[in-house]
Structures are given as C-alpha cells and as structure tokens.
Design an enzyme around this catalytic site. Sequence first.
Site, PDB file in Angstrom:
ATOM      1  N   LYS A 116       0.808  -1.219   0.000  1.00  0.00           N
ATOM      2  CA  LYS A 116       0.000   0.000   0.000  1.00  0.00           C
ATOM      3  C   LYS A 116       0.846   1.276   0.000  1.00  0.00           C
ATOM      4  CE  LYS A 116      -3.946  -2.149   0.201  1.00  0.00           C
ATOM      5  NZ  LYS A 116      -4.943  -2.167   1.262  1.00  0.00           N
ATOM      6  N   ARG A 290      -6.847  -7.159 -10.339  1.00  0.00           N
ATOM      7  CA  ARG A 290      -7.558  -8.424 -10.550  1.00  0.00           C
ATOM      8  C   ARG A 290      -8.991  -8.101 -10.955  1.00  0.00           C
ATOM      9  NH1 ARG A 290     -10.650  -7.562  -6.004  1.00  0.00           N
ATOM     10  NH2 ARG A 290      -9.491  -6.887  -4.184  1.00  0.00           N
TER      11      ARG A 290
END
Lengths: 444, 155
Positions: A116, A290
């Site tokens: 992150k 994804r």
Amino acid sequence: MIKRLFIANRGEIALRIIRTAQRLGMTAILGASEADLSSTPALMADEVAIIGPAPSSLSYLNVDAVIAAARAARADAIHPGYGFLSENAAFASAAAAAGIIFVGPDVSSLKAMGDKLMARKVGIEAGLPVVPGGEAADKDAALVRAQETGFPVLLKAVSGGGGKGMRRVDSPETLLAEIDTAMAEAQASFGDPRIYVERFIASGRHVEVQVLGDGKDAIHLGTRDCSIQRRFQKLVEEAPAPAMPDDARSAIQDAAVRLTKHLNYRGAGTVEFLVDSETFDFYFLEMNARIQVEHPVTEAITGVDLIEQQLLLAEGYPLGFRQDDLSMTGHAIEVRINAEDPDANFRPSPGKVIRAAWPAGPGIRVDSHIGSGGIVPPFYDSLIGKLIVHAETREDAVKKLADALAALKIEGVATTAGLHRRIVQDPSFRRGDVDTRFFGSFSA
Amino acid sequence: MSKLPLTPESVAEIVSILDGSGYDRLDIKTDAFRLRVQREHVADSKSGWSQDWDFSAQDASKSAETTALVEQLADSLCAISAPLPGMFYRAPQPGSPAFVDIGDTVTQDTVVGIIETMKLMNPVHAGCAGVIEGICAENGAMVDGAATLMRVRKI
C-alpha cells in the site's frame, strides 16, 4: 492462444470464468479442493484437478500445489479469480517460470500495488491526490504522523487488502494500544507487520473506476459506487456511481486512466478512490490488480465481458476498442447474498441449502454456484451469490431490485437477503445519497 | 464444449416467454440438472419469477468429514458444544499451550477453544462451571454445529 485454462478459484467466480472460457472454446480445468469436488463449478468444468485438502492454506492458497496441478493438467494459462492468490506476485512468477500464462497484470504491477505504501508513492508519481498520512515504522512515528494528519485516523496494513487489517482510532490515548493489535493482526493475516496511518475521512464515498490496459494504452469502463460496507466489506455496489456531477466523474475516470498508463498496466484493474460527498474532492486509495467481485454491474452498463477482456489481454492482444467506442447504458445494482445471519451479528451460516429460488427475468442476473441441495462449506468465505439488476434509470433499477429480492427464497442457511430488503426500502439509499457511514447508522 | 446448460440470458428469455403466456411454471429435468422457473407472488398484485437449479450430483456426504456427535449426558455432567460447524482448535495458535486440559476448572465464561468458520475465529465458552472431565474432539477436527467438544463435571 489459450486452449486449456486452469481456474485457481472456487464458488461463483469459478463458475463465472468457466462460462466465458467455454463460450470462447477453451477447455476449462477447475483446480478444486477436496471440499469442492461436488460443487457446481466442479460439475460444469470440462476437467477437475484436485489441489489439496479443504482448508485454503493447504489448497487455494498453496502456490506449489496449484502450480503443480496446473502443470499436470497441461494448462497453458491460469485464471486466479479474486482473493486467494489473485494478487500474489510470487504465484504469478511461479506460473511464468512453469511456462504458464498468468491471467493478470505483470509481476511489476502486482508488486507496485500489493504494497500500500508503494501504491501511494506510485499514485503520487502519477499525479493523483492521496489521503494525508504515511508510513509509521513504530509507535512514536505513528503518533507523530497521526498528530500531523489529525484524529480520527485509520491504521492500515501495508500488505493488507479486501478491507482486512484496518482500524479506526479516535484519540492519541487509544492509538498506542491499537497499534500493537493492528501490527499483530497484520503479521498474522499478511505475514507483514508494517502499518501506516491515514486521516479517516468521515463522510466519504467509495467510488472506483474499472480500467483495462494493454501495456501501452488504457481506457476506463466507468465508475462504481461501493459505499455501503460493513466493517470495510462491501454489501451493495452500483454502476455508474449515482448523484455525481459530470466534471467530478470525468476527473476521477481520467485519474484512473493516468495511473493505469503510468504503470504500463496490462489487464483488467480497478482504481479505488475516496470521494468527499460534498465537495467531490477525491483521493486515490489503491488499485486492485484483478477482477473484482462487483464486476457484473460494469458488464451490465457497458455490455463488455470483463473475463473475456482479461483473457484476450493475457494472450497479448492490444485493446480491442477505444474509449469512444464504449457507451454506457442505464444503471445496475448488485447485492451480495452471504450465508451470514444479520440478526445474529452476521454469524456465518454454513450448511446445506434446502431450496435456492433465485430471482429470474429480463434485467436480472444471478451469479451463483449454489442451487437447491447445494453445500456451503465452513472453510471459505460466505458469498453464495450475487444478484444484479439492470434498468434504464437508477429509480427503475431500485424497483427491480426490490421485486427481485421479494422473489428470492433461500432455505436451509441464514442469508443477508432480508438485510438487503431493508436497505432497498431506506429513503437515503433510494435517493442515492449514501456514504461509507450508511451502514453504521442504518443498522444502529 | 459447454457443459453449462443455459446462460443467464437464456433464463431471462424463458421468463419473458412465460410471462407473456398463461403459464406459471416450467420444470425441466435432465440427467445433469433440474431447473424450475416459476411465478412468485411478491406484493399485492405484482409477481416476480424465480429460478431454482438442482444439480443432482451434489452430495452432502462427500463435502466434509465431521467428527463428534451430540450425546446424552448424566445430570452431573454438562457438555460444551460447538456454537457453529467448523474447524475446532484447542489452542490460540499452533504450538501454544491448549486453552484448557482435563482436570482444569472452568467457569461459564472460560474460553476453552476456537471454531474457525468461514475465515472467522469464534471463541467457544465453557457455558457451565466445573472441571473438564473429557475432551471429545481433536485439535484441528471438523465438527458439526452443536457437536459435543468437551464434558464438564459440574461443581
């Protein structure tokens, strides 16, 4: 050309991928755990390979077992679905080393977005605004950082995802205790204790942009709003994001495309933003490399099969259409039907579904692997199906959703269907006026 | 190649055709599946349609092996039963000492184990005060909901 596609996932998304693979003439090979051998995807796949015992750590999360099964099945590509190994760079590398196409972005993109802090850095490089905050190596650093950004703050795991590993902290007094727990949780869940601190934005909306990239060029497929969440888990998603001025919508779509191009991203992805409900200022949160659970609402308004796009891009084709070729029609809403009891603090409710009467009709899509007599094993997450409605306007979509939910009957396990029936009657939901606080006040 | 019997679009089309006819129900049965599409009365004068799939090969007995049964106990004993079906753990982490062992004294609120269900860890409380007399489920065993995990001699 992909001829033999190995599906390294289960449940509704495995069935969803099988559908498109078979339509494209591919042989769909399902990698299933021992608990899923008689599941609907296992019955519908052309071939089934056992990847291990029921617990995910021994099957769906076991890189070596999945790669070995895919090799033994002579697969030329692996589709990882969402969750499990879908954003695992080591898995993507192992597939490549075995000479198997990973249906997902390059390892470099997975690495850039899997961490992150790295994602924040890349976002800033691409010129995207981010929420004030940053790394916190230890307690003292976290405290300093929190005082800089102002309370309340959100503690997040650097390697986190799917809403896990996030904690809200309201005051300096509780920060020190919460940090220990947050680091322990991050270590247990992601094998990485690092956390970072971000300002908690109270009245934000969660808006995301679906993107497709071919490594050079990138386009967007519009926005989705996923503000209705419980403990950072999404419950309701819709496309396009409602009640948003055109210029604000364009601005975040452009920002998402900018990031996708900056990464030379190849595949389908989702760029997530936190949007201020009043000013429509937006902050980049993360990019999911994804397919998303909520992809069907985008498919409904664009007519694009996102799984097909993933497969084409993985085969190395350039994007088959330009931004101007896309037109978005109507409004779509998805609700997640989970085997959980909303009246008992969302307690999981695995077991045998005695009867599953899902809604049907024009403008209604159900993505589910659970039919009458279907089994919901206790090992995996609780999603048993997604109900997606599509209509010309949001108002019509909300009506259609209410009627569809009325026709839905699941017997044998507790589900969140009743909760959605209440949400759909809520005046602020009907107005399209919700932010991430919605669920807290709704259920209070 | 496709083994999937009908696409979502085909089901929607079937419903459109039925909706314009006088029929309320369609029941298709083949070797591989049974599909029932039927009209559901949802509100006052309105109706919706449902699709009910049954894949006969789905067999509950193959899905998971479970251990431990619900048992009848004498009045002096009480059973600690599983609050949910799932994987039973006797210790907080692999390698850690067990929460409790035979001979340990417990109160109602003592945590004696964990049941992992759908990725969530649910504590198991003793539920009665006494001494652990027997442990009926192994660490790591799959247990049914309400299965007896331990027996406690009341004090």
